[in-house]
Design an enzyme around this catalytic site. Structure first.
Site, mmCIF file in Angstrom:
data_model
loop_
_atom_site.group_PDB
_atom_site.id
_atom_site.type_symbol
_atom_site.label_atom_id
_atom_site.label_comp_id
_atom_site.label_asym_id
_atom_site.label_seq_id
_atom_site.Cartn_x
_atom_site.Cartn_y
_atom_site.Cartn_z
ATOM 1 C CB CYS A 16 -0.942 0.019 1.205
ATOM 2 S SG CYS A 16 -0.072 0.129 2.794
ATOM 3 C CB CYS A 19 4.388 -0.249 1.928
ATOM 4 S SG CYS A 19 3.173 -1.334 2.686
ATOM 5 C CB CYS A 83 46.192 -22.698 -6.801
ATOM 6 S SG CYS A 83 46.487 -20.957 -7.167
ATOM 7 C CB CYS A 86 42.773 -19.184 -8.816
ATOM 8 S SG CYS A 86 44.329 -19.553 -9.627
ATOM 9 C CG ASP A 504 13.558 22.544 -37.102
ATOM 10 O OD1 ASP A 504 13.920 23.672 -37.473
ATOM 11 O OD2 ASP A 504 14.011 21.483 -37.566
ATOM 12 C CG ASP A 703 15.347 17.049 -37.578
ATOM 13 O OD1 ASP A 703 15.436 18.295 -37.558
ATOM 14 O OD2 ASP A 703 15.546 16.372 -38.592
ATOM 15 C CG ASP A 707 16.155 21.797 -34.184
ATOM 16 O OD1 ASP A 707 16.085 23.009 -34.447
ATOM 17 O OD2 ASP A 707 15.874 20.908 -35.001
#
Length: 836
Positions: A16, A19, A83, A86, A504, A703, A707
């Site tokens: 809810c 929470c 080993c 590692c 534009d 675009d 712009d």
């Protein structure tokens, strides 16, 4: 200033709005954590951290609060381990990845099992960490990829089973208790057969199984939250049903503790409440799963394998190992795995799932293809240009997820109210009990219990918390399906308040692919020679108009000489030395600035501009040589889209660097209301400020690189997705379709989503404001009405489902359609007249 990285954590247990408030408050209080945004619908929290180590602090805080962060586990096959050293190095490398909670490295099996915070760590991050220290890794088994939709489906299945079990156990309880109230003869049957006491004991057994079996979640979550002083929705249910159950147990087994007149049981109320709320949670889980359907469908577009050409052979590989430059083969009907450029083959590609455009696009050598789109009947070979998280589809998914997780300004009020809602309801329930005990009629204790439980049960912070995020998730998801991406969540709300759409021209209203239409030379100059000189200068420029001029000169077989000393004067024109001559090409303001007399061709230039062409002057060695004109056709859908914007109450303006006459010709053809012409790139921002006069809000659509400042300065910046990356990064909204119908779709989604949110909020708040007093008994003195806890539970369950169902209506938003002129219909002058 470097911005702190943002991470998204999945969170368990939120039911809810209360929470949400507690999680947000707890995370915000942590040192080094900022910009916290919690989303109930997606069950996640987005936050910024100044140090990756803070993620562990956040996880610990969430766990303490009772809302643990969702974790995932992955098994990696680790190569080159030989080993124990590692093992130690791999363990440390993985443990140092921010968000990793535990690591178990097994040398014998050469594996590492990693547990991490879901959303904060990607499997690729883990693989990169081990590879960086010389131990390449690959995924052996991963559980982290389980989608939210799958989780919700699993949760809904579990709830369905609980509902069926609880209903089966509750039915006898309901019949035993309510049957006696509804049918007097049934009461005598019970008395003469098993007896009232035995009936109560049976009800006790069955109701107890319901409460602490299928309904145990309410107690396991609600009681600890109550003890922490942070009650939630589960607390309300637990206290309400628990009070009814305890009262009934006392009446059944210790009747001497209660006055004789109030000895009654409410086992059926407690059990039915659990059943009804479980039904509500079940329907809610199903609906929540559908709110993420758009993301799920986008994820479904991702390809898992690809055919790569290596050493002359085709090899099928996992798409995760593809690299930039790989040559990939796509057969007919297959989905394209990543972004790239076609190097061989021709085919039609269905890009509708990305752009929303239904017509397949022809692809040949040199064309770009997008991952997730579907190849048609031909085979294509292309070179990968973007892979992994850099692909267009991955970016779209990321943008949609970010938009769906956004918190709109309207959510602020909701958060402030809901943070205190549950404690206030519990206080009101206690006050209700006290008032009934003090002034209520006999049996006062019974009335007090019924009213108090009803207040607890009917309150629904869930509906308040779901009102905004569910609408955002569904709305932005539907927008993505129509090729509209809200990069910034608050743009969804801001766009609904816009009054003016500013456009534009080149590449937005028009195609952005101009062609040379006229070359009018001054006296004493040769057309072919002048066009050759102009093309030589323009070949150095990347402007679309320059490309049109060079393309036209070459098509006429005119030799394009080499130019030197090229210079570009932004907003004015270009110049260079060609064959020992200084050649200048540009607008009239450029010629005037350079003291070139243009009087002889001014009327010609005005005539061309009035016909919708972009007219430029050319001068050779300081003397006017010619006027050239270029036409950029209006996009077919622009006129319809602008008409649709008018129909929605918007004013439409156009801002362009072109001459006033040219711009006005475009405006006449498309129905644009206002033209601001002759604007230099840095003047578009000032033009937007002029349009804001009177407190109007502006959305700017563009675009190009020039712009970008205007897109950032507008109240809402809308970038055409076919434009430049710079423009897209500066925008709040991205249109993948490349034409103005996307603006109509964006506006429609914005307005419909905000309307949907307001409807949800009015319902959620109105429901609680109206029914909580009814549950408390305000109607009893006048009408003798007291709400049953059973009806209160049904109303509460219905409220959340109603909000979710209303939000899901946004999935039916229809995209704007373009209808070209019918075949054989006479074209208007506007349709036949070329335009810039």
């Amino acid at each position: 200033m470097t911005q702190n990285p943002q991470v998204t954590l999945g969170i368990e247990g939120m039911t809810c709005a209360s929470c949400v408030g507690r999680v947000e408050k707890s995370l915000s209080a942590l040192e080094g954590v900022s910009d916290v945004s919690v989303n109930l619908a997606s069950e996640s929290a987005r936050l910024s951290v100044n140090d990756p180590a803070r993620l562990q602090d956040a996880a610990q805080a969430l766990d303490t609060l009772g809302y643990p962060a969702r974790t995932a586990r992955v098994t990696l096959n680790i190569a080159s381990m030989s080993c124990a050293s590692c093992v130690g190095r791999v363990d440390k490398a993985l443990a140092d990845v921010p968000g990793v909670l535990s690591v178990t490295v097994n040398l014998a099996a050469e594996t590492a099992v990693v547990e991490f915070l879901e959303g904060a760590v990607a499997t690729a991050d883990l693989m990169a960490a081990t590879a960086a220290i010389g131990y390449p890794a690959e995924v052996a088994e991963a559980n982290a990829s389980q989608s939210r939709v799958e989780r919700k489906a699993e949760e809904a299945d579990n709830l369905r089973r609980n509902v069926l079990l609880a209903a089966a156990l509750t039915l006898p309880v309901f019949v035993l208790e309510m049957g006696a109230h509804l049918i007097p003869a049934f009461h005598m049957v019970i008395e003469n057969s098993i007896g009232a006491q035995t009936s109560w004991v049976i009800q006790f057994v069955l109701a107890t199984i319901v409460l602490f079996g299928p309904g145990r979640h309410f107690f396991l979550k609600g009681i600890p939250a109550l003890l922490r002083g942070a009650p939630d929705m589960n607390s309300l249910v637990a206290v309400g049903t628990g009070a009814a159950w305890i009262y009934s147990v006392v009446a059944t087994f210790l009747p001497g503790l209660l006055p004789e007149g109030v000895r009654a049981v409410y086992f059926e109320a407690a059990a039915v409440i659990v059943v009804l709320i479980l039904i509500g949670r079940w329907l809610e889980a199903r609906a929540k799963g559908r709110t993420g359907a758009a993301i799920q469908s986008l994820l479904g577009l991702q390809v898992r394998t690809a055919r790569v050409l290596r050493d002359g052979e085709t090899v099928e590989v996992d798409v995760d190992v593809l690299g930039v430059g790989d040559t990939i083969l796509v057969r007919p009907g297959e989905r394209i795995p990543v972004d790239g450029e076609v190097v061989d083959g021709t085919s039609n590609v269905d890009e509708s799932m990305i752009t929303g455009e239904p017509v397949p696009v022809t692809k040949a050598t040199g064309a770009t293809v997008t991952g997730g789109t579907v190849n048609g009947t031909g085979s294509l070979t292309f070179r990968a240009s973007r892979v992994g998280s850099d692909t267009t589809l991955a970016q779209i998914i990321r943008m949609v997820e970010e938009a769906q997780g956004a918190k709109l300004p309207i959510q602020g009020l909701v958060d402030r109210v809901t943070l205190w809602f549950v404690p206030a309801v519990m206080a009101l329930a206690a006050l209700t009990v006290v008032v009934w005990l003090l002034v209520g009629p006999d049996p006062a204790l019974t009335f007090a219990l019924v009213a108090g439980v009803s207040v607890l049960i009917i309150a629904c912070p869930c509906a308040m918390g779901l009102a905004t995020p569910t609408s955002i998730m569904v709305g932005t998801g539907r927008a993505a399906e129509m090729g509209v991406l809200f990069r910034k969540g608050d743009a969804l709300q801001e766009l609904s308040t816009v009054n003016v759409i500013a456009l534009d021209k080149t590449g937005t209203v028009t195609e952005g692919q101009p062609t040379l239409t006229d070359v009018v030379v001054a006296e004493g100059f040769d057309r072919e020679a002048v066009l050759g000189l102009i093309a030589a200068v323009e070949e150095q420029s990347e402007h679309p108009i320059a490309e049109a001029i060079v393309r036209s000169a070459r098509s006429e077989g005119i030799a394009v000489l080499a130019a030197s000393g090229f210079r570009s004067v932004t907003g004015y024109g270009v110049a260079a030395m060609v064959d020992g001559k200084e050649v200048m090409v540009g607008a009239d303001r450029y010629m005037i600035r350079e003291n070139v007399d243009i009087a002889s061709l001014v009327d010609t230039e005005k005539n061309l501009a009035s016909r919708g062409r972009t007219a430029l002057y050319a001068a050779v060695d300081g003397k006017l040589a010619a006027v050239i004109a270029v036409a950029d056709p209006v996009k077919p859908a622009s006129r319809d889209a602008i008409a649709a914007l008018h129909g929605r109450g918007f004013q439409v303006a156009m801002i362009t660097g072109d001459k006033q006459e040219t711009a006005e010709a475009i405006a006449r053809e498309t129905g644009i209301d206002q033209v601001i012409a002759g604007v230099l790139p840095d003047g578009k921002v000032a033009a937007l400020d002029d349009l804001r006069a009177g407190g109007r809000k502006i959305a700017f659509v563009g675009d190009g690189i020039n712009d970008a400042p205007a897109l950032a300065h507008a109240d809402v910046g809308i970038a055409i997705g076919t434009g430049t990356d710079v423009a897209i990064e500066s925008a709040d909204v991205v249109l993948m379709s490349g034409d103005l119908r996307g603006v109509v779709n964006a506006v429609e989604v914005s307005k419909r989503t905000m309307s949907n949110i307001r409807q949800n909020l009015v319902w959620a708040f109105g429901y609680n404001v109206a029914l909580i007093p009814v549950a408390a008994g305000v109607l009893y003195p006048a009408f003798g009405l007291l709400l049953s806890p059973v009806f209160a539970a049904g109303a509460m369950a219905l409220s959340s489902v109603s909000v979710l169902t209303n939000a899901l209506r946004l999935r039916r938003i229809a995209p704007a359609m373009y209808e070209p002129p019918k075949t054989g219909a006479p074209l208007t002058q506007a349709q036949t007249q070329p335009a810039e």
